[in-house]
Design an enzyme around this catalytic site. Structure first.
Site, PDB file in Angstrom:
ATOM      1  N   GLN A 170      21.109  36.680  40.970  1.00  0.00           N
ATOM      2  CA  GLN A 170      20.820  35.995  41.028  1.00  0.00           C
ATOM      3  C   GLN A 170      20.813  34.874  42.623  1.00  0.00           C
ATOM      4  OE1 GLN A 170      24.010  32.652  39.355  1.00  0.00           O
ATOM      5  NE2 GLN A 170      22.161  32.812  38.238  1.00  0.00           N
ATOM      6  N   PHE A 171      21.558  35.420  43.583  1.00  0.00           N
ATOM      7  CA  PHE A 171      21.864  35.737  45.129  1.00  0.00           C
ATOM      8  C   PHE A 171      22.048  37.161  45.534  1.00  0.00           C
ATOM      9  CE2 PHE A 171      22.561  31.349  43.765  1.00  0.00           C
ATOM     10  CZ  PHE A 171      22.014  30.765  44.672  1.00  0.00           C
ATOM     11  N   PHE A 202      25.958  38.008  46.102  1.00  0.00           N
ATOM     12  CA  PHE A 202      26.179  38.511  45.024  1.00  0.00           C
ATOM     13  C   PHE A 202      25.812  39.831  44.158  1.00  0.00           C
ATOM     14  CE2 PHE A 202      26.403  33.375  44.789  1.00  0.00           C
ATOM     15  CZ  PHE A 202      27.783  33.526  45.153  1.00  0.00           C
ATOM     16  N   ILE A 203      25.497  40.151  44.896  1.00  0.00           N
ATOM     17  CA  ILE A 203      24.738  42.318  44.826  1.00  0.00           C
ATOM     18  C   ILE A 203      25.989  43.242  44.553  1.00  0.00           C
ATOM     19  CG2 ILE A 203      23.953  42.871  47.081  1.00  0.00           C
ATOM     20  CD1 ILE A 203      21.574  43.214  45.483  1.00  0.00           C
ATOM     21  N   LEU A 233      27.143  37.856  32.580  1.00  0.00           N
ATOM     22  CA  LEU A 233      26.970  38.194  34.377  1.00  0.00           C
ATOM     23  C   LEU A 233      27.872  39.666  34.845  1.00  0.00           C
ATOM     24  CD1 LEU A 233      29.247  34.794  34.675  1.00  0.00           C
ATOM     25  CD2 LEU A 233      28.925  36.615  36.754  1.00  0.00           C
ATOM     26  N   PRO A 256      28.660  43.501  43.262  1.00  0.00           N
ATOM     27  CA  PRO A 256      29.359  44.735  42.424  1.00  0.00           C
ATOM     28  C   PRO A 256      28.983  45.595  42.057  1.00  0.00           C
ATOM     29  CG  PRO A 256      29.645  42.031  42.591  1.00  0.00           C
ATOM     30  CD  PRO A 256      28.743  42.029  43.755  1.00  0.00           C
ATOM     31  N   HIS A 266      26.672  32.231  49.750  1.00  0.00           N
ATOM     32  CA  HIS A 266      24.815  32.226  49.334  1.00  0.00           C
ATOM     33  C   HIS A 266      24.243  32.328  50.002  1.00  0.00           C
ATOM     34  CE1 HIS A 266      27.592  29.875  45.832  1.00  0.00           C
ATOM     35  NE2 HIS A 266      26.587  30.406  45.071  1.00  0.00           N
ATOM     36  N   GLU A 326      26.937  42.005  37.081  1.00  0.00           N
ATOM     37  CA  GLU A 326      25.979  42.669  37.877  1.00  0.00           C
ATOM     38  C   GLU A 326      25.648  44.109  38.344  1.00  0.00           C
ATOM     39  OE1 GLU A 326      27.551  40.065  39.204  1.00  0.00           O
ATOM     40  OE2 GLU A 326      26.371  39.116  39.295  1.00  0.00           O
TER      41      GLU A 326
HETATM   42  C1  LIG Z   1      29.714  37.320  40.548  1.00  0.00           C
HETATM   43  C2  LIG Z   1      28.782  36.416  40.953  1.00  0.00           C
HETATM   44  N1  LIG Z   1      27.498  36.613  40.120  1.00  0.00           N
HETATM   45  C3  LIG Z   1      27.039  35.410  40.067  1.00  0.00           C
HETATM   46  C4  LIG Z   1      26.900  34.103  40.334  1.00  0.00           C
HETATM   47  C5  LIG Z   1      26.632  32.887  40.411  1.00  0.00           C
HETATM   48  N2  LIG Z   1      27.230  31.914  39.429  1.00  0.00           N
HETATM   49  C6  LIG Z   1      27.927  30.755  39.981  1.00  0.00           C
HETATM   50  S1  LIG Z   1      28.713  30.578  38.553  1.00  0.00           S
HETATM   51  C7  LIG Z   1      27.968  31.161  37.405  1.00  0.00           C
HETATM   52  C8  LIG Z   1      28.839  30.971  35.981  1.00  0.00           C
HETATM   53  C9  LIG Z   1      30.270  30.897  35.920  1.00  0.00           C
HETATM   54  O1  LIG Z   1      30.985  30.958  34.430  1.00  0.00           O
HETATM   55  P1  LIG Z   1      31.753  31.036  33.548  1.00  0.00           P
HETATM   56  O2  LIG Z   1      32.669  32.169  34.914  1.00  0.00           O
HETATM   57  O3  LIG Z   1      32.083  30.299  33.502  1.00  0.00           O
HETATM   58  O4  LIG Z   1      32.119  30.313  34.663  1.00  0.00           O
HETATM   59  P2  LIG Z   1      31.829  28.019  34.638  1.00  0.00           P
HETATM   60  O5  LIG Z   1      31.098  28.371  35.476  1.00  0.00           O
HETATM   61  O6  LIG Z   1      31.238  28.014  33.520  1.00  0.00           O
HETATM   62  O7  LIG Z   1      33.262  27.437  35.862  1.00  0.00           O
HETATM   63  C10 LIG Z   1      27.028  32.662  37.665  1.00  0.00           C
HETATM   64  C11 LIG Z   1      26.787  33.337  37.345  1.00  0.00           C
HETATM   65  C12 LIG Z   1      28.698  34.437  41.186  1.00  0.00           C
HETATM   66  N3  LIG Z   1      28.496  33.235  41.912  1.00  0.00           N
HETATM   67  N4  LIG Z   1      29.027  35.573  41.411  1.00  0.00           N
END
Ligand SMILES: Cc1ncc(C[n+]2csc(CCOP(=O)(O)OP(=O)(O)O)c2C)c(N)n1
Lengths: 355, 332
Positions: B89-90, B93-94, B65, B96, B136, B67
């Site tokens: 993903q959206f 969230f670009i 995870l 970073p 989003h 970017e």
């Molecule tokens: C910078 C960013 N990239 C992508 C996303 C999309 N997204 C939302 S939750 C998530 C997974 C998060 O996983 P984790 O940090 O393990 O937390 P959890 O949701 O499992 O509590 C993603 C990829 C986001 N919110 N922010």
């Protein structure tokens, strides 16, 4: 290499695993924790059911992670700061957020971001890991102001891959900020298993690189989480700097109500896991083992929790309609002419007057 | 536009994206797909569904995870022989990865006098109107049209989505490929199987008309068409142009239309100040100023963050707001 054992005071059968730690638990504390866990679980289940009925928007459930959130937030004191993600309502509620407001947040209402007066609870971070440096900064401010307040910041396992995780930890470490980095390792970031997220064996070990203490704790053991967080907060208040806590958890349900976990997670595994790790069941077993359990009391607690949540739903649904002005009025202290003009034209149009 | 004779299937925009990826992955082993949840999960919008089964984990890669890591690694792969198609993903969230795009992806060609270049496509779902949680729904294309060295593409229908995606993958420079979430499943359209391209830099005249030019992209195209339809009943004929490529703009198509109609309405859901609409006005100014019969009108999102879902409908331009603007340029 330094290894990080998973600290556990009470095991899955409710038996004492760590005498020294468990010696600090008494009936009152155990019952308090049970009550808090029950409340947030009731909240979570209600939120999912409201979402399914179309009375709430997309929601991020936390069932299975209550031990980690309730235990850690119970260790905070008035004046501390809490920086949650979109999944940490159990922590926020435990620390005193308004439950109707938390529901409102998931109804797409900005009012849901506003915690009660005097409570330092930041709005949930939606972008991953961006809240870690904030927590460091807020904690440093407390230190430089000479208070003994600290910050706690919540984040998932996925968040440890973002630059902001490392930057937040590094700053905190360099400046000895009184902050607790509280990781909930539920082992998935949406569909990505932790084995694809990182090659490190634990998240706790990432503390080593920053020269700060790392703690790995059983996130389903609300007592271990509570006392270990308390220790970290004490260190913070004593000017000894940050701590990284990894709470090992498992989320039973979906990532959000918009997600289909059957695509990437074996659901039977979750069902089986519940038997082992359910944080609420664990306290129940402990209470039973200690002879503190009382069916009538438990039923009363459930009835109380349900009543509190039902009342919160009513309050949420009776909340005044959203104000269109709010989207214009809170961007700056006083609106720029562009915003002012856009607002006036739009409101005119809404009133049916020609712009 | 090059179209090979092929079967035409009815696909949604998101299915057309998948089809475009599959087509290019079958044709070029250098094409790889990377991003958060793009593998086993098939992407949170199912845009990469089935690709991991077909092409394997080496070419459909679930990344950590991160970017900045995704785009930075993508840059390295791209300048060393691969054709990465990375998913944010959206679009919201670009951020970073901004550093990697702004200071590296866009300038490596210039900094090496062409020795290295970055043939990378960045796909990103964007836009409001689907009740997504906060952030989003951002529509921040102008941040990228302002960056020298990256092309910005935004299809509004399935046919264009596949054709433009293939063209973007074939493009030797970085392309930001914006996918409107509101358009993902709203309609199905005919999509030829196999490879075809829609030229980057080419707008599309969707509806011809002599009276007013409406310029729009992404989800706003549907609204522009509706507004145009309603004015047709009053015998006012709008030419609706789907801009499709936001950088570089199609100077010829736009100016020809404006010179014919003399009246312009621009519709975009992004914020007004510094939006692509501003560039369109400038383009019209440069090419067609003397043809204008009325000041150009813009219907845009406001200069405020896209509101939480309970108020998001107040942010997005509506058919009514577009009609007001049409009326204004018509009665000037
Ligand atoms: C910078 C960013 N990239 C992508 C996303 C999309 N997204 C939302 S939750 C998530 C997974 C998060 O996983 P984790 O940090 O393990 O937390 P959890 O949701 O499992 O509590 C993603 C990829 C986001 N919110 N922010």
């Amino acid at each position: 290499m330094e290894t990080f054992e998973t600290i556990c005071y009470i095991d899955e059968n409710g038996n004492v695993r760590n005498e020294e730690g468990a010696a600090r638990i008494n009936e009152k504390l155990a019952k308090e924790m049970y009550e808090k866990l029950l409340l947030v679980r009731t909240f979570d289940r209600k939120a999912i059911s409201l979402q399914r009925q179309g009375r709430l928007g997309t929601y991020a459930p936390f069932e299975g992670q209550e031990g980690a959130q309730v235990g850690s937030a119970s260790a905070l004191k008035e004046g501390d700061w809490l920086f949650p993600t979109y999944r940490d309502h159990a922590a926020s509620i435990t620390f005193g957020h308004s439950i109707p407001r938390v529901f409102l947040y998931w109804n797409g209402r900005v009012e849901g971001c506003v915690a009660p007066e005097g409570k330092h609870i930041f709005p949930p971070a939606v972008p991953i890991a961006t809240q870690l440096p904030h927590a460091t900064g807020a904690a440093l401010a407390e230190k430089w102001k000479g208070t003994d307040n600290a910050s706690i910041v919540y984040f998932g396992d996925g968040a440890t891959s973002e630059g902001d995780f490392h930057e937040g930890l590094n700053f905190a470490s360099v400046f000895k900020a009184p902050v607790v980095f509280f990781n909930q390792n539920n082992q998935y970031a949406i569909s990505v298993h932790i084995s694809k997220q990182m090659n490190s064996e634990t998240i706790a070990q990432k503390s080593v690189a920053y020269g700060i203490p790392g703690v790995r704790v059983d996130g389903s053991d609300v007592f271990a989480v509570y006392f270990e967080t308390q220790k970290a907060l004490e260190r913070a208040r004593n000017g000894e700097g940050p701590t990284l806590i990894e709470a090992v958890t498992w989320r039973f349900g979906a990532h959000t109500t918009a997600d289909d976990p059957t695509k990437y997670r074996n659901q039977d595994e979750s069902i089986q896991k519940r038997e082992q790790i359910d944080p609420l069941l664990r306290v129940e077993r402990y209470l039973k083992n200690q002879g503190y359990w009382d069916d009538e009391w438990a039923a009363e607690m459930q009835a109380n929790a349900s009543a509190v949540i039902e009342e919160a739903v009513e309050e949420m649904e009776a909340f005044p309609k959203p104000k269109v002005e709010d989207i214009f009025d809170h961007v700056f202290a006083s609106p720029t002419w562009t915003i002012q003009q856009q607002k006036e034209e739009y409101l005119q149009q809404m009133r049916g007057e020609d712009a | 536009m090059k179209t090979a004779v092929a079967n035409v299937q009815k696909l949604s925009l998101v299915q057309a994206v998948t089809d475009g990826l599959r087509t290019m992955m079958s044709e070029h082993k250098e094409v790889i797909v990377m991003g958060e949840d793009v593998g086993q999960n098939g992407g949170v919008f199912r845009a990469t569904e089935g690709l991991i089964e077909e092409f394997g984990e080496q070419r459909v890669i679930d990344t950590p995870l991160s970017e900045s890591g995704i785009i930075g690694t993508g840059i390295g792969l791209a300048l060393n022989g691969f054709l990465p198609v990375v998913e944010m993903q959206f679009l919201g969230f670009i951020y970073p990865a901004f550093e990697q795009i702004m200071t590296h992806a866009t300038r490596i060609r210039m900094r090496t006098l062409g020795k290295y270049h970055v043939p990378m496509v960045i796909r990103a779902p964007y836009g409001a109107g689907i009740r997504a949680p906060e952030i989003h729904s951002d529509s921040v294309e102008a941040l990228f049209t302002h960056m020298p060295g990256i092309k910005v593409v935004c299809p509004s229908n399935p046919y264009d989505a596949k054709g433009l995606l293939i063209a973007s993958i074939e493009d030797p420079d970085p392309v930001l490929f914006m996918e409107s979430m509101r358009c993902y499943r709203s309609t199905k359209g005919g999509v030829p199987s196999g490879k075809y391209t829609v030229d980057i830099g080419k707008a599309n005249v969707l509806k011809e008309g002599e009276d007013i030019t409406i310029l729009a992209w992404g989800a706003m195209v549907m609204l522009a068409e509706k507004a145009a339809e309603e004015y047709k009943k009053q015998d006012i004929h709008c030419e609706v142009i789907d801009i499709r490529t936001l950088y570089p703009l199609d100077k010829k198509t736009i100016s020809e239309s404006v010179q014919k109609t003399g009246r312009v309405v621009i519709v975009h859901e992004a914020h007004s100040t510094g939006g692509v609409g501003t560039d369109l006005i400038s383009l019209v100014n440069d090419t067609s100023f003397l043809s204008l019969k009325a000041p150009i009108e813009r219907v845009t999102g406001f200069d405020v963050p896209v509101p939480f879902s309970a108020l998001e409908d107040h942010y997005i331009p509506t058919v009514d707001r577009i009609k007001k603007a049409i009326n204004k340029v018509w009665t000037f």
